[in-house]
Design a protein around this motif. Sequence first.
Motif, mmCIF file in Angstrom:
data_model
loop_
_atom_site.group_PDB
_atom_site.id
_atom_site.type_symbol
_atom_site.label_atom_id
_atom_site.label_comp_id
_atom_site.label_asym_id
_atom_site.label_seq_id
_atom_site.Cartn_x
_atom_site.Cartn_y
_atom_site.Cartn_z
ATOM 1 N N THR A 153 -3.578 -15.995 -0.059
ATOM 2 C CA THR A 153 -4.480 -16.210 -1.189
ATOM 3 C C THR A 153 -3.845 -15.766 -2.505
ATOM 4 O OG1 THR A 153 -5.560 -14.113 -0.709
ATOM 5 C CG2 THR A 153 -6.571 -16.080 0.193
ATOM 6 N N SER B 23 3.259 -3.797 5.402
ATOM 7 C CA SER B 23 3.294 -3.801 6.869
ATOM 8 C C SER B 23 3.711 -5.158 7.438
ATOM 9 C CB SER B 23 1.929 -3.397 7.425
ATOM 10 O OG SER B 23 0.952 -4.348 7.040
ATOM 11 N N GLN C 193 -1.306 -12.731 6.789
ATOM 12 C CA GLN C 193 -1.631 -13.367 5.503
ATOM 13 C C GLN C 193 -0.552 -13.088 4.458
ATOM 14 O OE1 GLN C 193 -3.725 -11.276 7.119
ATOM 15 N NE2 GLN C 193 -5.601 -12.393 7.593
ATOM 16 N N HIS C 194 0.126 -11.973 4.599
ATOM 17 C CA HIS C 194 1.245 -11.706 3.681
ATOM 18 C C HIS C 194 2.446 -12.577 4.060
ATOM 19 C CE1 HIS C 194 3.355 -9.471 0.576
ATOM 20 N NE2 HIS C 194 4.404 -9.483 1.378
ATOM 21 N N SER D 237 1.491 -6.799 -2.347
ATOM 22 C CA SER D 237 0.600 -7.210 -1.257
ATOM 23 C C SER D 237 -0.830 -7.187 -1.773
ATOM 24 C CB SER D 237 0.714 -6.256 -0.078
ATOM 25 O OG SER D 237 0.076 -5.029 -0.397
ATOM 26 N N ARG D 238 -1.735 -7.789 -1.004
ATOM 27 C CA ARG D 238 -3.124 -7.778 -1.443
ATOM 28 C C ARG D 238 -3.674 -6.360 -1.473
ATOM 29 N NH1 ARG D 238 -8.226 -11.311 0.838
ATOM 30 N NH2 ARG D 238 -9.187 -9.454 1.678
ATOM 31 N N GLN E 98 0.346 -11.263 -6.653
ATOM 32 C CA GLN E 98 0.092 -11.171 -5.207
ATOM 33 C C GLN E 98 0.826 -12.261 -4.435
ATOM 34 O OE1 GLN E 98 -3.984 -10.533 -3.859
ATOM 35 N NE2 GLN E 98 -3.636 -11.976 -2.180
ATOM 36 N N VAL E 99 1.519 -11.829 -3.410
ATOM 37 C CA VAL E 99 2.232 -12.761 -2.534
ATOM 38 C C VAL E 99 1.408 -12.921 -1.257
ATOM 39 C CG1 VAL E 99 4.301 -13.075 -1.116
ATOM 40 C CG2 VAL E 99 4.492 -12.159 -3.450
ATOM 41 N N ASN F 115 10.351 0.462 5.204
ATOM 42 C CA ASN F 115 9.054 0.937 5.664
ATOM 43 C C ASN F 115 9.266 2.202 6.482
ATOM 44 O OD1 ASN F 115 6.510 1.155 7.229
ATOM 45 N ND2 ASN F 115 6.096 -0.848 6.317
ATOM 46 N N LEU G 144 10.151 4.880 1.034
ATOM 47 C CA LEU G 144 10.606 4.014 -0.058
ATOM 48 C C LEU G 144 10.951 4.804 -1.311
ATOM 49 C CD1 LEU G 144 8.320 3.127 -2.519
ATOM 50 C CD2 LEU G 144 7.159 2.317 -0.481
ATOM 51 N N ARG H 145 0.822 -1.205 0.000
ATOM 52 C CA ARG H 145 0.000 0.000 0.000
ATOM 53 C C ARG H 145 0.859 1.259 0.000
ATOM 54 N NH1 ARG H 145 -5.276 -0.195 1.837
ATOM 55 N NH2 ARG H 145 -4.831 -1.708 3.463
HETATM 56 C C1 LIG Z 1 -8.582 -14.187 4.145
HETATM 57 C C2 LIG Z 1 -7.523 -13.162 3.875
HETATM 58 C C3 LIG Z 1 -6.549 -13.429 2.940
HETATM 59 C C4 LIG Z 1 -5.541 -12.502 2.689
HETATM 60 N N1 LIG Z 1 -4.564 -12.810 1.779
HETATM 61 C C5 LIG Z 1 -3.554 -11.940 1.587
HETATM 62 C C6 LIG Z 1 -2.486 -12.237 0.688
HETATM 63 O O1 LIG Z 1 -2.481 -13.278 0.022
HETATM 64 N N2 LIG Z 1 -1.480 -11.335 0.542
HETATM 65 C C7 LIG Z 1 -1.452 -10.162 1.241
HETATM 66 O O2 LIG Z 1 -0.503 -9.385 1.060
HETATM 67 N N3 LIG Z 1 -2.457 -9.836 2.066
HETATM 68 C C8 LIG Z 1 -3.507 -10.693 2.253
HETATM 69 N N4 LIG Z 1 -4.519 -10.331 3.089
HETATM 70 C C9 LIG Z 1 -4.594 -8.939 3.566
HETATM 71 C C10 LIG Z 1 -3.711 -8.633 4.753
HETATM 72 O O3 LIG Z 1 -4.428 -8.921 5.918
HETATM 73 C C11 LIG Z 1 -3.294 -7.135 4.747
HETATM 74 O O4 LIG Z 1 -4.455 -6.347 4.711
HETATM 75 C C12 LIG Z 1 -2.414 -6.741 3.573
HETATM 76 O O5 LIG Z 1 -1.326 -7.635 3.452
HETATM 77 C C13 LIG Z 1 -1.887 -5.321 3.801
HETATM 78 O O6 LIG Z 1 -1.097 -4.917 2.709
HETATM 79 P P1 LIG Z 1 0.053 -3.819 2.910
HETATM 80 O O7 LIG Z 1 1.042 -4.320 3.869
HETATM 81 O O8 LIG Z 1 0.515 -3.439 1.555
HETATM 82 O O9 LIG Z 1 -0.776 -2.579 3.464
HETATM 83 P P2 LIG Z 1 -0.782 -1.919 4.912
HETATM 84 O O10 LIG Z 1 -1.013 -2.915 5.961
HETATM 85 O O11 LIG Z 1 -1.689 -0.763 4.817
HETATM 86 O O12 LIG Z 1 0.706 -1.424 5.066
HETATM 87 C C14 LIG Z 1 1.263 -0.423 4.294
HETATM 88 C C15 LIG Z 1 2.637 -0.138 4.865
HETATM 89 O O13 LIG Z 1 3.323 0.778 4.036
HETATM 90 C C16 LIG Z 1 4.057 1.680 4.853
HETATM 91 N N5 LIG Z 1 4.267 2.872 4.047
HETATM 92 C C17 LIG Z 1 3.354 3.775 3.615
HETATM 93 N N6 LIG Z 1 3.929 4.714 2.858
HETATM 94 C C18 LIG Z 1 5.236 4.428 2.794
HETATM 95 C C19 LIG Z 1 6.368 5.029 2.152
HETATM 96 N N7 LIG Z 1 6.241 6.129 1.388
HETATM 97 N N8 LIG Z 1 7.578 4.471 2.325
HETATM 98 C C20 LIG Z 1 7.734 3.353 3.090
HETATM 99 N N9 LIG Z 1 6.695 2.748 3.713
HETATM 100 C C21 LIG Z 1 5.469 3.271 3.554
HETATM 101 C C22 LIG Z 1 3.208 1.868 6.077
HETATM 102 O O14 LIG Z 1 4.023 2.260 7.178
HETATM 103 C C23 LIG Z 1 2.609 0.467 6.261
HETATM 104 O O15 LIG Z 1 3.412 -0.317 7.120
HETATM 105 C C24 LIG Z 1 -5.531 -11.256 3.361
HETATM 106 C C25 LIG Z 1 -6.535 -10.987 4.288
HETATM 107 C C26 LIG Z 1 -7.514 -11.914 4.552
HETATM 108 C C27 LIG Z 1 -8.557 -11.597 5.574
#
Ligand SMILES: Cc1cc2nc3c(=O)[nH]c(=O)nc-3n(C[C@H](O)[C@H](O)[C@H](O)COP(=O)(O)OP(=O)(O)OC[C@H]3O[C@@H](n4cnc5c(N)ncnc54)[C@H](O)[C@@H]3O)c2cc1C
Lengths: 321, 259
Positions: free
Chosen positions: A252, A267, A271-272, A234-235, A248-249, A286, A305, A209
């Motif tokens: 799922t 983050s 699940q990731h 990420s998802r 997607q890693v 991060n 990043l 994200r």
């Molecule tokens: C049944 C189920 C299955 C799932 N399967 C998967 C799956 O297969 N894969 C998966 O990834 N997720 C999966 N998820 C979702 C998972 O729970 C998280 O919601 C998801 O991984 C979050 O993605 P993220 O880390 O990119 O986003 P966030 O959790 O929002 O994290 C974003 C991170 O980016 C950092 N950030 C923001 N801006 C910057 C910047 N400019 N520079 C550096 N860092 C920054 C923030 O500090 C934060 O730590 C699943 C969820 C469920 C319920």
Amino acid sequence: MAEILVLVDHLDGTVRKPTLELLTLARRLGEPSAVFLGPGAGAAAETLGRYGAHKVYVVDAPEVEDFLVTPAVDALAQIAESAGPAAILLPSGPDGKETAARVALRLESGLITDAVDITAGEDGRPVTEQSVFAATYQVTAHITQGIPVITVKPNATAPEPAPVTPEVEKWDVAFGPAATTVKVLSRTPRERGDRPELTEADIVVSGGRGVNGAENFAVIERVADVLGAAVGASRAAVDAGWYPHSHQVGQTGTQVSPQLYLAAGISGAIQHRAGMQTAKTIVAVNKDKDAPIFELADYGVVGDLFQVLPQLVEEIERRRS
Amino acid sequence: MKIVVCVKHVPDATADRTFTEDGTNDRGSVDSLLSELDEYAVEQALRIVESGVEAEITYLTVGPDDAKDALRKALAMGGDSAIHVSDQDIEGSDAFGTSLVLAGAIERHGFDLVLCGMASTDGTMSVVPALLAERLGVPAVTHLEELTVEDGTVTGRRESDSATVRVQGALPAVVSVTDRSGDARYPSFKGIMAAKKKPLETLDLADLGIDTERVGRTGARSAVDTAARRPPRTKGEIVAADGTGDAGLAAFLTAKKFV
Ligand SMILES: Cc1cc2nc3c(=O)[nH]c(=O)nc-3n(C[C@H](O)[C@H](O)[C@H](O)COP(=O)(O)OP(=O)(O)OC[C@H]3O[C@@H](n4cnc5c(N)ncnc54)[C@H](O)[C@@H]3O)c2cc1C
């Protein structure tokens, strides 16, 4: 020596790397035979022989491409009934697991999915290793009934050649009514870029994200290219439409086990982690110093990043020149 | 038409899950809930009815007493009734045992469409839908990201690792849907209240005529030898971005021979 059946995963006759890993593992248990479904066996047989397949069963029937999963089940179950192998290995993945489950049910065999390693036990029968509960536990197990059927994750072992000239045997499958029940109406191949495939890559660079937009993924791609890596996401990034789901890693998505996993703007949700925790080396970038991904990281950079990654590319290029 | 949605009550994936001494999933140690991946199957069942298909939706679960909570959660989202198969002898079943019990209950109830999630969030084997189809002798249209039910067929889209594939099978069929098939709704307060009054039938193995030898630990076809917690990854060096080229990270990658 005991025969071990290996179901070949191929793209139009090009054998994919996980199959070579299966052949390498199969040699620990006995003498591998490959089961090749669809057209293109000619060129594949040579590759399969190079990795130790003494025999290649070829099923070149239109059903294999025109219907989902069940033609492969008929083929594998019938070959197994006739050959009486000591084990059957298949690649983990939706189709491989479904095929394995149905074959096991038909043969009244046991099944283990998602093995990350296989060794021969004291009696020569396979003992598997699996990572479970989002890769927080390591489990060893064995099958107690029938011919062991096992699906194996990519990167379970390094493929090692053991060249032989395989005997190629054409096999006529008597397809049952279940084989032709789910029709493939169309198949649109996804565009393959120049980067390595996610499951096969030694290095994976992933964005989450924090990447904040589809066009910003160029920053991730730049790092991937300088390291010769595959791109993951990420998802959250996939759901936002910034990168295709095939990248997607996670639980799922695809589960990867590379030498190096670099996570940027991710983050580290459970699940990731389930999809990357078994990477040899993990690096995280991060801006939040408390992000859970840092608990796994062998090296972490707390920072933006958009600054860290371009500078990293520059620094790597400077070191190389 | 009769739709049966198979749901599982699973330990919360975000909690610290462990094994019991005999190598099975220790379900007592953490809170459990309706598997998130099954919510997508519930959602699709509800959407099929909302799209105008006349159907009755029944949820089915196999599990200990508290697995009822998963059924109540699903009923709160919508649908008509639920079946809970519970029996001491089922404990410790593998996918073969579980699919045998599910198939028995589905046949007893009758079905045109069986909907499942793509995998459970605890076992993650992803094989129950295929096993159900094999046992019931019907098509398995699995891992759909999108589906339509009309004219006695189910048509859908599935992503393989190299292609997008459109597939079709005739009803009755078993269908599994992915987490990309459409966000699951939250139960409304009205839904939660209504769920309490919806019929929930409890069955045991005798009701289904299933021999106890074929399920549980005795019926299981694999055995765990050892289960060990992976040594936690040791937290490495965490540095602040230095703003001068991040030579530290480049040096780390070089030392590890990635550069
Ligand atoms: C049944 C189920 C299955 C799932 N399967 C998967 C799956 O297969 N894969 C998966 O990834 N997720 C999966 N998820 C979702 C998972 O729970 C998280 O919601 C998801 O991984 C979050 O993605 P993220 O880390 O990119 O986003 P966030 O959790 O929002 O994290 C974003 C991170 O980016 C950092 N950030 C923001 N801006 C910057 C910047 N400019 N520079 C550096 N860092 C920054 C923030 O500090 C934060 O730590 C699943 C969820 C469920 C319920």
